[in-house]
Design a protein around this motif. Structure first.
Motif: not given
Ligand code: CP
Length: 348
Positions: A290-291, A313, A317, A319
């Motif tokens: 999931c980014d 990671s 991420t 973010e």
């Protein structure tokens, strides 16, 4: 519904409770949460009561939310390490002066306390799928006090309650909510199926538009999938399976990407006891992360959920999990509130 119909009940899976009962738990949890936030004390609810907690596996959230919850309710949560007692075991799994039959442990603890909670999955039951759930059911059969499932190899019902309470708080409704439970890659192939199975059961029971996304080889229990289809028909939602993470994320209001183990890891007849094959399935699907790019596909008001611990990671991420759509710490806090609600209802 009779208000005292909860007293003495076990909580092993959401499948054993009606939608009306689950909604009552959510109402009680929200009520306790709000009243605690304005300084109300709750230590009159379970004064001097004891919850025995047997953890075959590690935990941060579950152990601490049950302990804090029992303290807030006026009682005590007692931690039991199965390797430091006589390890509770079913007939056929007993070792002299090392284990103690579950029926005996359950009846002894029933004479001393007010509920027994258990976490068990994976290695302690040698990856026999359903073995841990069977043990918890055996505890429930023999105990005279409520037995609470703190996560077995099939279900993690308290996590699911916290998940849907979080959806309710964040989105204000279950109707029309597209809830995507997605597999995500992890370097560990050992995460149980309990979280995704209980999450889709809860979401379907609440009438959400549920999508289960995973690569081939990561199938969940057919009984759980059938239950989700039945709930979707009965409560006006839907249930679909996708093998494409991006397609599943399109327009989602909730995305819940996390790893779970591949079917071949289980002993036959469910799996093949094949760890090499399990690893190969994982290695072929490292792009299931999931980014930020995938989060652009979801609804502008959509949220990211995870039961934690997350493999940063890999599953997600930094973010995304630390970003504005992430509700993971509210979700973790809600473990406390839903558990206080269930314990208040069943342990009175
Ligand atoms: N989500 C959850 O059950 O966390 P723990 O494994 O830390 O208890």
């Amino acid at each position: 519904m009779k208000t005292d119909s909860f007293r003495g009940r076990d909580f092993l899976t959401l499948l054993d409770w009606s939608k009306e009962e689950v909604e009552t738990v959510l109402d009680v949890a929200l009520d306790l949460k709000r009243r605690y936030a304005i300084g109300e004390r709750h230590d009159h609810i379970l004064p001097a009561k004891t919850l025995f907690m047997i953890f075959y596996n590690q935990s941060l959230r579950t152990r601490n939310s049950f302990e804090a919850g029992m303290t807030q309710l006026g009682g005590h949560a007692h931690y039991l390490d199965p390797s430091k007692i006589y390890t509770p075991a079913l007939p056929g799994k007993e070792v002299a002066y090392s284990t103690e039959r579950v029926s005996d442990v359950a009846r002894v603890l029933s004479r001393m306390g007010d509920a027994i909670s258990i976490r068990c999955y994976g290695d302690p039951v040698d990856w026999v799928y359903g073995g841990a759930h069977e043990m918890i059911r055996n505890f429930a059969y023999w105990a005279d006090i409520p037995v609470l499932n703190m996560e077995c190899d099939k279900y993690h019902p308290f996590q699911a309650l916290a998940d849907i309470l979080t959806v309710k708080e964040k989105l204000g409704t279950f109707k029309g909510v597209k809830f995507v439970m997605s597999w995500a890659y992890s370097p560990s192939v050992h995460k149980p199926r309990a979280v995704p199975q209980s999450a889709i059961i809860a979401a379907a029971m609440m009438g959400m538009e549920v999508v289960l996304a995973h690569p081939k080889g990561m199938e969940l229990d057919d009984e759980v999938l059938d239950a989700c289809r039945n709930y979707a028909n009965r409560y006006g939602g839907s249930f679909e399976i996708s093998h494409d993470m991006r397609e599943a994320f399109q327009g989602a209001h909730v995305v819940y990407p996390k790893a779970w183990c591949a079917t071949p890891i289980f002993k036959p007849p469910v799996g093949e006891d094949d760890h090499q094959k399990t690893q190969e399935i994982f290695d072929a699907n490292k792009d299931w992360i999931c980014d930020a790019e995938k989060m652009k596909l979801i609804d502008p008001e959509g949220i990211y959920m995870h039961c934690l611990p997350a493999d940063r990671s890999y599953e997600v991420t930094d973010e995304v999990i630390d970003g504005p759509r992430s509700v993971v710490f509210d979700e973790a806090e809600n473990r406390l509130h839903v558990q206080k609600a269930v314990m208040s209802l069943v342990m009175r």
